[in-house]
Design an enzyme around this catalytic site. Structure first.
Site, mmCIF file in Angstrom:
data_model
loop_
_atom_site.group_PDB
_atom_site.id
_atom_site.type_symbol
_atom_site.label_atom_id
_atom_site.label_comp_id
_atom_site.label_asym_id
_atom_site.label_seq_id
_atom_site.Cartn_x
_atom_site.Cartn_y
_atom_site.Cartn_z
ATOM 1 N N ARG A 172 7.337 -76.292 69.662
ATOM 2 C CA ARG A 172 7.865 -75.639 68.463
ATOM 3 C C ARG A 172 9.280 -75.095 68.693
ATOM 4 N NH1 ARG A 172 3.613 -75.106 64.700
ATOM 5 N NH2 ARG A 172 1.597 -74.657 65.601
ATOM 6 N N GLU A 227 7.660 -76.416 53.041
ATOM 7 C CA GLU A 227 6.746 -77.125 53.950
ATOM 8 C C GLU A 227 7.561 -77.773 55.074
ATOM 9 O OE1 GLU A 227 4.166 -77.758 55.356
ATOM 10 O OE2 GLU A 227 2.583 -78.609 54.150
ATOM 11 N N ASP A 228 6.896 -78.076 56.178
ATOM 12 C CA ASP A 228 7.600 -78.779 57.250
ATOM 13 C C ASP A 228 7.630 -80.287 57.009
ATOM 14 O OD1 ASP A 228 4.858 -79.028 57.681
ATOM 15 O OD2 ASP A 228 4.927 -78.567 59.819
ATOM 16 N N ASP A 285 3.238 -85.826 54.683
ATOM 17 C CA ASP A 285 2.787 -87.087 55.280
ATOM 18 C C ASP A 285 1.923 -87.812 54.230
ATOM 19 O OD1 ASP A 285 2.096 -89.051 57.104
ATOM 20 O OD2 ASP A 285 0.739 -87.799 58.256
ATOM 21 N N PHE A 321 5.564 -89.829 64.729
ATOM 22 C CA PHE A 321 4.931 -88.522 64.941
ATOM 23 C C PHE A 321 6.006 -87.603 65.511
ATOM 24 C CE2 PHE A 321 2.586 -85.198 67.075
ATOM 25 C CZ PHE A 321 1.667 -84.857 66.087
HETATM 26 P P1 5GP Z 1 -0.331 -84.261 54.930
HETATM 27 O O1 5GP Z 1 -1.422 -83.435 54.340
HETATM 28 O O2 5GP Z 1 0.867 -84.454 54.016
HETATM 29 O O3 5GP Z 1 -0.840 -85.579 55.429
HETATM 30 O O4 5GP Z 1 0.125 -83.565 56.232
HETATM 31 C C1 5GP Z 1 0.924 -82.475 56.274
HETATM 32 C C2 5GP Z 1 0.763 -81.743 57.573
HETATM 33 O O5 5GP Z 1 0.342 -82.628 58.632
HETATM 34 C C3 5GP Z 1 2.107 -81.196 57.996
HETATM 35 O O6 5GP Z 1 2.332 -79.946 57.430
HETATM 36 C C4 5GP Z 1 1.952 -81.186 59.496
HETATM 37 O O7 5GP Z 1 1.304 -79.998 59.890
HETATM 38 C C5 5GP Z 1 1.039 -82.354 59.815
HETATM 39 N N1 5GP Z 1 1.849 -83.532 60.185
HETATM 40 C C6 5GP Z 1 2.129 -84.613 59.431
HETATM 41 N N2 5GP Z 1 2.935 -85.468 60.086
HETATM 42 C C7 5GP Z 1 3.168 -84.880 61.301
HETATM 43 C C8 5GP Z 1 3.960 -85.254 62.428
HETATM 44 O O8 5GP Z 1 4.638 -86.294 62.480
HETATM 45 N N3 5GP Z 1 3.955 -84.375 63.483
HETATM 46 C C9 5GP Z 1 3.247 -83.213 63.476
HETATM 47 N N4 5GP Z 1 3.322 -82.443 64.553
HETATM 48 N N5 5GP Z 1 2.503 -82.831 62.425
HETATM 49 C C10 5GP Z 1 2.472 -83.655 61.354
#
Ligand code: 5GP
Length: 182
Positions: free
Chosen positions: A170, A104-105, A108, A157
């Protein structure tokens, strides 16, 4: 002429420079290769945000592997995770009996990773581990288990190194952050 968009006026600040990312990926790659020595892995890239991280990291993992791609997108506002995940590209190969690692990237709230691991677990892999380039421990809304983490960060962010804002950034070689107010 396309009209100028908000993203055209933003220059992300550097949070994690390229050299630091690559040093960390070398460590992670060695750790994963050590943990799975003698085994073959199925490495799942979660699209789109992980594609740069994934392609750099798999080249540092000295193991036999197959590569699979899972496309997901969150519903709603991209700056706030809704936790509702839509599968845009599924994996057609069976995962039963495989040693799966999900890449995963960013974690959050943790909702996306939870959704993905539940989806994969239902396909009965022999083992399932998780790896995220970035983790925001202060933002989790559900318990998250990460086996491998690149970096822990705050609630910035972030963009770059595969991660977008409104489809942009990207291609940045570093992880940047966008200041509040944009
Ligand atoms: P989660 O479901 O854990 O809240 O969010 C995961 C997804 O939200 C990540 O895979 C990403 O696509 C997006 N996301 C969460 N934090 C960030 C951030 O700081 N920047 C960006 N561009 N996307 C984020």
């Amino acid at each position: 002429m396309p009209t100028s968009k908000l993203t055209d006026t933003i220059t992300p600040k550097i949070l994690i420079p390229e050299v630091k990312i690559h040093a960390r990926l070398a460590e992670l790659g060695a750790e994963i290769a050590h943990d799975y020595r003698g085994k073959e892995i199925t490495a799942i890239c979660v699209l789109k945000g992980s594609f740069v991280f994934y392609s750099d990291l798999i080249r540092k993992i000295d193991l036999p592997m197959t590569c699979e791609f899972l496309g997901v997108s969150s519903y709603g506002n991209r700056m706030v995770s809704s936790g509702e995940v839509k599968v845009t590209l599924d994996i057609n190969e069976p995962l039963e009996g495989r040693n799966v690692i999900v890449f995963e990237d960013i974690v959050d709230t943790g909702l996306t990773l939870n959704y993905i691991t539940n989806l994969i677990r239902a396909r009965q892999p022999a083992s399932l581990k998780t790896c995220s380039l970035l983790n925001k421990p202060g933002s989790h809304k559900v318990p998250v288990h990460l086996d491998y983490t690149g970096f822990e960060i705050g609630n910035e962010f972030v963009v770059g190194y595969g991660v977008d804002y409104s489809g942009k950034f990207r291609g940045l070689p570093y992880i940047g952050y966008i200041e509040h107010g944009h």
